[in-house]
Scaffold this active site. Structure first.
Site, short mmCIF file in Angstrom:
data_model
loop_
_atom_site.label_atom_id
_atom_site.label_comp_id
_atom_site.label_asym_id
_atom_site.label_seq_id
_atom_site.Cartn_x
_atom_site.Cartn_y
_atom_site.Cartn_z
N GLU A 168 0.85 -1.18 0.00
CA GLU A 168 0.00 0.00 0.00
C GLU A 168 0.89 1.25 0.00
O GLU A 168 1.93 1.28 0.66
CB GLU A 168 -0.89 -0.01 1.25
CG GLU A 168 -1.91 1.11 1.30
CD GLU A 168 -2.78 1.06 2.54
OE1 GLU A 168 -3.92 1.54 2.47
OE2 GLU A 168 -2.31 0.54 3.58
N LYS A 173 -10.24 0.21 -2.12
CA LYS A 173 -10.29 -0.20 -0.72
C LYS A 173 -11.65 0.11 -0.10
O LYS A 173 -12.12 1.25 -0.13
CB LYS A 173 -9.18 0.51 0.05
CG LYS A 173 -9.04 0.11 1.51
CD LYS A 173 -7.88 0.88 2.13
CE LYS A 173 -7.67 0.51 3.59
NZ LYS A 173 -6.56 1.28 4.19
N CYS A 213 -4.92 -3.59 3.37
CA CYS A 213 -4.65 -3.15 4.74
C CYS A 213 -5.79 -3.41 5.73
O CYS A 213 -5.98 -4.52 6.18
CB CYS A 213 -4.23 -1.69 4.72
SG CYS A 213 -3.26 -1.18 6.18
#
Length: 273
Positions: free
Chosen positions: A46, A119, A159
């Protein structure tokens, strides 16, 4: 898509700085190193392209879909190094002047884009003087994404998604996922507490490999990330770990191992809810 042959995969760990060109140059060198080591699929972390001094810095370099230096870099690197390349995340344009999508893009060895994932889960954390709120500069995505590669079905995530098992269970149950991708920039605090536990849990409960590419060290902007990029097998065993600093973790996604774990303990077939 069912995996028919083993596939060598690699997670790249960086300590990304504040200058876009320098970060892309370092990423390219590490992709080249992974490819020389036999990697066929390479995952970047990321924010591999930039970790600015301010959260709003990412908005300044956001790209339109299909056009921009980071997207061009990823497509070109995939083609030059002849690898499946997943570009951790980069900031992509959204209909909000103050925010971006935090987007992961996958390219095949011909440099063709095969998947885009925005995301979904946005990180928020406060402990003492440490505070994060991604929703201030990021707009959440809405759609889970997976794509087909030679190792089988590959699930994309980023993440903070790691803390939401329903995302992966939905993908694994529908698509028989062989590999979960996890590019991340976990904080030192949360990573030390939960990173490995969560990665191994996602591998065990979905009976698949998990490839995690992390930011790992002290950054120019003062932030410290946990690192510990790793590859986890379907039984939850660690196949390789890089605690801190720049480097590569690699291993093989083996369809025979996948089949063995799922045959011995057919938990996915035993689902009732």
């Amino acid at each position: 898509m069912t995996a028919t042959a083993p596939m060598r995969v690699a997670a790249i760990q960086t300590v990304t700085g504040i200058t876009l060109d320098d970060n892309l140059a370092r990423a390219d060198a590490l992709i080249a190193e992974a490819a020389r080591g036999g990697a066929e699929l390479v995952l970047l972390p990321e924010y591999f392209c930039m970790m600015g001094r301010h959260e709003t810095d990412k908005v300044a370099i956001r790209e339109q879909d299909g056009d921009g230096p980071v997207q061009s870099f990823l497509a070109d690197a995939a083609r030059r190094h002849r690898v499946w390349l997943v570009g951790g995340t980069l900031p992509m344009w959204c209909n909000d002047d103050a925010r971006v999508y935090n987007t992961s893009l996958a390219f095949d060895p011909h440099g063709r884009r095969v998947a885009r994932y925005d995301k979904i889960h946005l990180f928020g954390f406060t402990k003492g003087t440490e505070s994060y709120d991604e929703s201030r500069t990021i707009l959440a995505g809405k759609t889970p994404v997976a794509f087909d590669a030679p190792c089988g079905r590959v699930a994309m995530s980023v993440c903070y998604d790691l803390r939401f098992p329903e995302l992966y269970r939905g993908l694994a149950g529908k698509n028989d996922v062989s590999l979960i991708l996890m590019p991340a920039a976990f904080t030192y605090t949360t990573g030390q507490a939960h990173w490995e536990i969560l990665l191994r849990a996602r591998a065990i409960e979905n009976q698949c490999y998990v490839l995690a590419a992390a930011q790992g060290g002290k950054h120019e902007n003062g932030r410290r990330t946990w690192g510990h990029s790793m590859l986890v097998d379907p039984w939850g065993e660690l196949m390789g770990v890089l605690p801190e600093g720049e480097g590569i973790v690699s291993g093989t996604v083996d369809p025979t191992r996948l089949a063995e774990v799922r045959q011995n303990l057919p938990a996915l077939r035993h689902r009732v809810l």
